[in-house]
Write a protein that holds these residues in place. Structure first.
Motif, PDB file in Angstrom:
ATOM      1  N   TYR A 174      29.356  36.810  59.248  1.00  0.00           N
ATOM      2  CA  TYR A 174      29.208  38.401  59.583  1.00  0.00           C
ATOM      3  C   TYR A 174      27.901  38.723  58.998  1.00  0.00           C
ATOM      4  O   TYR A 174      27.547  38.149  57.926  1.00  0.00           O
ATOM      5  CB  TYR A 174      30.168  39.259  59.027  1.00  0.00           C
TER       6      TYR A 174
ATOM      7  N   TYR B  50      28.186  42.840  62.557  1.00  0.00           N
ATOM      8  CA  TYR B  50      28.393  41.671  63.754  1.00  0.00           C
ATOM      9  C   TYR B  50      28.621  40.270  63.455  1.00  0.00           C
ATOM     10  O   TYR B  50      28.446  39.983  62.250  1.00  0.00           O
ATOM     11  CB  TYR B  50      27.054  41.793  64.825  1.00  0.00           C
ATOM     12  N   PHE B  51      29.268  39.558  64.313  1.00  0.00           N
ATOM     13  CA  PHE B  51      29.594  38.131  64.154  1.00  0.00           C
ATOM     14  C   PHE B  51      28.577  37.248  64.854  1.00  0.00           C
ATOM     15  O   PHE B  51      28.223  37.465  65.852  1.00  0.00           O
ATOM     16  CB  PHE B  51      30.924  37.929  64.705  1.00  0.00           C
TER      17      PHE B  51
ATOM     18  N   ARG C   7      29.304  46.393  71.950  1.00  0.00           N
ATOM     19  CA  ARG C   7      29.077  45.860  70.698  1.00  0.00           C
ATOM     20  C   ARG C   7      27.879  46.775  69.919  1.00  0.00           C
ATOM     21  O   ARG C   7      27.904  46.982  68.820  1.00  0.00           O
ATOM     22  CB  ARG C   7      28.260  44.460  70.574  1.00  0.00           C
TER      23      ARG C   7
ATOM     24  N   ASP D 215      33.900  42.016  56.613  1.00  0.00           N
ATOM     25  CA  ASP D 215      34.127  41.195  58.337  1.00  0.00           C
ATOM     26  C   ASP D 215      34.140  42.501  59.349  1.00  0.00           C
ATOM     27  O   ASP D 215      33.929  43.739  59.041  1.00  0.00           O
ATOM     28  CB  ASP D 215      35.454  40.644  58.201  1.00  0.00           C
ATOM     29  N   ARG D 216      34.554  42.260  60.600  1.00  0.00           N
ATOM     30  CA  ARG D 216      34.675  42.870  61.751  1.00  0.00           C
ATOM     31  C   ARG D 216      35.542  44.295  61.461  1.00  0.00           C
ATOM     32  O   ARG D 216      35.274  45.327  61.997  1.00  0.00           O
ATOM     33  CB  ARG D 216      35.201  42.088  62.827  1.00  0.00           C
ATOM     34  N   SER D 217      36.475  44.158  60.536  1.00  0.00           N
ATOM     35  CA  SER D 217      37.279  45.331  60.170  1.00  0.00           C
ATOM     36  C   SER D 217      36.437  46.515  59.908  1.00  0.00           C
ATOM     37  O   SER D 217      36.868  47.627  59.618  1.00  0.00           O
ATOM     38  CB  SER D 217      38.567  44.967  59.329  1.00  0.00           C
TER      39      SER D 217
ATOM     40  N   ASN E 111      33.339  47.135  61.007  1.00  0.00           N
ATOM     41  CA  ASN E 111      32.300  47.608  61.767  1.00  0.00           C
ATOM     42  C   ASN E 111      32.528  49.250  62.008  1.00  0.00           C
ATOM     43  O   ASN E 111      33.886  49.572  62.474  1.00  0.00           O
ATOM     44  CB  ASN E 111      32.383  46.741  63.194  1.00  0.00           C
TER      45      ASN E 111
END
Length: 205
Positions: A85, A78-79, A64, A128-130, A132
């Motif tokens: 997020y 991060y979530f 992470r 969102d995570r995409s 990161n």
DNA sequence: TGCCGGATCCTG
DNA sequence: AGGATCCGGCAA
């Protein structure tokens, strides 16, 4: 004067508190499926190095946190709490884990919902995570000069500082004044910091 | 493999 | 004031 130039990678390759302050008044832009969404950064927090107990990087390099150990100018997303997020800008040279958490924006045109708070602003901009690891000098998510030219520092009278939010578990590290806000902005998240001058310990490591 | 807790937000 | 609700990190 056109202040829509993207901040270059070198902007982020500096001490993290300095970057956190210099990001105030800049424009965060998200190029998503529904077009551009943007807001002016009014609140940030610094997370500085492997010894900062409030930082995810204090537990060492993991899958992470590896992005925080990488080169500057990339997004660390991060979530948290199973719901939200949060967006950070990675700072300082590769190998030194550090980042600036973007905590609040003054919304600009076509931004739906609230942007006060790190979770809310990610929802409003569709982050969102995409994203990161996204390049903050790239095509999907970037930060522009905004209020002033890249090389111009924030006028000191516009700065307010306070302790970081939500990190009381971190002991003495929680008390460091590494939260930075645009003084008097109505868009800063609660609780607002006391509007006092920044102490010299600001740049301490 | 299981458990604990979190850089938050919303509701009651 | 408390719950939501997933995931990372660590112990076993």
């Amino acid at each position: 004067m056109d202040l829509t130039r993207k901040l270059p990678r070198a902007f982020y390759n500096r001490p993290t508190c300095q970057v956190a302050i210099d990001l105030l008044g800049r424009r965060l832009v998200r190029a998503g499926p529904d077009g551009l969404r943007a807001g002016r950064i009014v609140e940030t927090e610094a997370y500085v190095g492997p010894d900062d107990r409030a930082s995810h990087a204090s537990r060492g390099r993991t899958a992470r946190t590896s992005i925080m150990f990488g080169p500057p100018g990339y997004a660390y997303v991060y979530f948290i709490y199973g719901q939200h997020y949060c967006l950070n800008a990675v700072t300082e040279p590769e190998g030194f884990p550090a980042a600036v958490l973007i905590r609040a924006l003054e919304p600009e045109a076509s931004v739906p919902g609230r942007t006060d708070g790190p979770g809310r602003l990610c929802r409003a901009l569709g982050i969102d995570r995409s994203l990161n690891g996204a390049d903050l000098t790239g095509a999907w998510l970037w930060i522009e000069e905004g209020d002033r030219p890249c090389e111009a520092p924030l006028p000191p009278e516009q700065l307010a500082t306070g302790r970081r939010i939500g990190v009381d578990y971190a002991g003495e590290w929680a008390a460091r004044p590494w939260r930075f806000c645009l003084r008097g902005s109505r868009w800063v998240s609660l609780p607002r910091p006391a509007e006092v001058p920044a102490p010299a310990s600001m740049n301490a490591r």
